[in-house]
Design a protein around this motif. Structure first.
Motif, mmCIF file in Angstrom:
data_model
loop_
_atom_site.group_PDB
_atom_site.id
_atom_site.type_symbol
_atom_site.label_atom_id
_atom_site.label_comp_id
_atom_site.label_asym_id
_atom_site.label_seq_id
_atom_site.Cartn_x
_atom_site.Cartn_y
_atom_site.Cartn_z
ATOM 1 N N ASN A 144 40.527 -26.289 45.681
ATOM 2 C CA ASN A 144 41.893 -26.791 45.358
ATOM 3 C C ASN A 144 42.656 -27.205 46.592
ATOM 4 O O ASN A 144 42.329 -26.919 47.816
ATOM 5 C CB ASN A 144 42.854 -25.945 44.344
ATOM 6 C CG ASN A 144 43.095 -24.666 44.943
ATOM 7 O OD1 ASN A 144 43.422 -24.530 46.151
ATOM 8 N ND2 ASN A 144 43.137 -23.613 44.332
ATOM 9 N N GLU A 145 43.551 -28.184 46.589
ATOM 10 C CA GLU A 145 44.274 -28.559 47.635
ATOM 11 C C GLU A 145 44.922 -27.697 48.362
ATOM 12 O O GLU A 145 44.980 -27.543 49.906
ATOM 13 C CB GLU A 145 45.346 -29.606 47.422
ATOM 14 C CG GLU A 145 44.838 -31.065 46.910
ATOM 15 C CD GLU A 145 44.374 -30.872 45.179
ATOM 16 O OE1 GLU A 145 43.767 -31.862 44.810
ATOM 17 O OE2 GLU A 145 44.540 -29.902 44.676
ATOM 18 N N SER A 178 48.432 -31.862 45.480
ATOM 19 C CA SER A 178 47.511 -31.603 44.465
ATOM 20 C C SER A 178 47.749 -32.402 43.080
ATOM 21 O O SER A 178 48.717 -32.753 42.848
ATOM 22 C CB SER A 178 47.457 -29.976 44.031
ATOM 23 O OG SER A 178 48.975 -29.984 43.399
#
Length: 492
Positions: free
Chosen positions: A49-50, A445
């Protein structure tokens, strides 16, 4: 007659091409790093994930600058400049080799080795450039560094086109391998033409070097064991937690060090004023690089997800836009150098704090541009690449105003007995700025943006306003800090 390179010692060509290929490998890998980490595993990426990807990106770019400090120590106390550059290049090649494999564990070990190798090569190759000239050859040395600087940007310009195409269009690991091939080319030519470099001047006796090498070996082994335990998940630690912990460690270290200089080190009033000026430059540098280093993180994601990359029937790799800053430097750095000289001859050269404030204001303007691009995306459209191109050009103007000016000011304002330490502290500001830039990527995100379509606008507008306010504060304080120019003149 000794061979020359554009009228300079032939050794400059050795260092020019070594640095050019090292920057090819660094910027070629950097253009792909964030994109690879957040791409799903089905498409060949890591599927992070970011938040996690941004934290890893921030830790990596932080380490590149922080490891320059032990890299310089190793050259001074263990193996000298020439061998340090060689070992650094070998370590970078090994790191890229590991990243060429489709294995998560080897990827992260490779990333660490590239950071270590860069920390060993980068400061010492610059020192070698200085060693090519006699002490009194100031103008010739400056000219040599300008040529050397061009090599850096040629490598940074070419790399994203080659590694970006193969990484995004063919296979991510091919891109990483090609970045390593560039460093290997630089390593080979360095070894072949090393004879043109000046003889090594060791500052430590053989006995001292052996003792220091043993100490270095023990520390390296302990750090290596810890890293392997983390990589192979024997010890599990959240990268976001590590990144945030490093923020507190760096800030705390800087506060303690500047406090020591100002209140304990026994400096006179003029020296304390110089340290206070450097402290203000440190803070401004952190803020600047927090915005500037969005290039490889959030702005790279913007290019991938929200930019119209179609060129007729061809969709260009998002990483190609990472070449724009290097083009800007190649085109505009000579203009700014001429401008400062032209203004100086007319006694209207801006004071150092004013130039630094210009750097911050350029970064602020760039994120106001990106706020406009984010509004386009909010309307359900993809932004044209021109938004990012204009943004990166403003970044380039900002760095030309801030980085060389700040570097020169720290060198000249630092009290003599703390000069090397304060130069290290200046690079620490770049480390912290890079780390914060990575942490800010969490705001990009997909989840956050789907939940709140205005999240991107908030991110870019927040950076624009925050950095802009810092630039205005520096501009206002510039009158109080104008003594920096007179102190520098007095030391000259």
């Amino acid at each position: 007659m000794q061979p020359t390179f554009f009228g300079h010692p032939r050794g400059l060509a050795t260092l020019f091409f070594t640095e050019m290929w090292e920057r090819f490998s660094y910027y070629g890998m950097r253009a792909l790093l964030m994109l690879f980490m957040i791409t799903s595993a089905e498409k060949g990426g890591l599927g992070l994930n970011e938040d996690t990807g941004g934290a890893i990106y921030g830790i990596y770019t932080m380490m590149v600058y922080m490891l320059a400090l032990p890299g310089g120590w190793i050259a001074d106390n263990v193996c000298g400049l020439r061998k340090s550059v060689f070992y650094g290049a070998c370590t970078i090649c090994l790191g890229h080799l590991l990243m060429a494999f489709s294995n998560t564990e080897t990827f992260f070990v490779g990333l660490l080795l590239i950071a270590v190798g860069t920390g060993l090569l980068k400061p010492n190759i610059s020192s070698l450039v200085g060693e090519l000239y006699a002490r009194e050859e100031n103008a010739r040395r400056d000219s040599g560094f300008s040529i050397f600087f061009m090599g850096i940007n040629i490598g940074a310009f070419v790399a994203p086109f080659i590694t970006g195409y193969f990484g995004e269009k063919v296979n991510w690991h091919y891109g990483f391998a090609l970045a390593g091939a560039g460093m290997l080319a630089g390593l080979v030519q360095y070894k072949i033409t090393e004879k043109y470099l000046p003889e090594e001047r060791m500052t430590r006796t053989p006995e001292e070097r052996k003792k220091n090498a043993r100490t270095l070996g023990i520390v390296s082994a302990l750090v290596g064991l810890l890293v392997l335990a983390l990589v192979f998940k024997i010890v599990v630690v959240d990268p976001v937690w590590i990144a945030k912990a490093f923020v507190y460690i760096i800030v705390g270290s800087a506060v303690l060090y500047f406090g020591y200089l100002l209140f304990v080190a026994g400096l006179d009033a003029a020296e304390r004023r110089g340290v206070l000026a450097i402290l203000s430059f440190f803070v401004m540098s952190v803020i600047f690089y927090m915005g500037y280093e969005q290039q490889g993180s959030s702005l790279n994601l913007f290019a991938l997800r929200y930019t119209d990359l179609a060129l007729g029937g061809f969709v260009m790799p998002a990483s190609w836009l990472q070449a724009v800053p290097a083009v800007g430097v190649l085109i505009f750095a000579p203009f700014f150098a001429w401008l400062w000289l032209w203004l100086s001859k007319r006694n209207i050269d801006p004071a150092i704090p004013v130039k630094l404030s210009f750097g911050l204001l350029f970064i602020s303007a760039s994120f106001f541009v990106m706020t406009g691009a984010a509004y386009v995306v909010m309307q359900g459209q993809k932004a044209l690449p021109l938004w990012l191109i204009f943004t990166y050009m403003l970044h380039t103007f900002g760095e030309i105003c801030l980085y060389p000016v700040g570097l020169s000011a720290v060198k000249k304002l630092a009290p003599q007995k703390f000069a090397a330490q304060l130069m290290g502290v200046w690079f620490l500001s770049l480390s912290l700025g890079n780390l914060l830039a990575g942490l800010l990527t969490s705001n990009m995100s997909n989840e956050r943006i789907l939940r709140n379509p205005g999240a991107m606008v908030e991110l870019f507008l927040g950076i624009a306003i925050g950095v802009g306010l810092a630039g205005i504060v520096m501009l206002v304080l510039s009158k109080r800090l104008r003594f920096t120019n007179s102190v520098i003149a007095a030391k000259a």
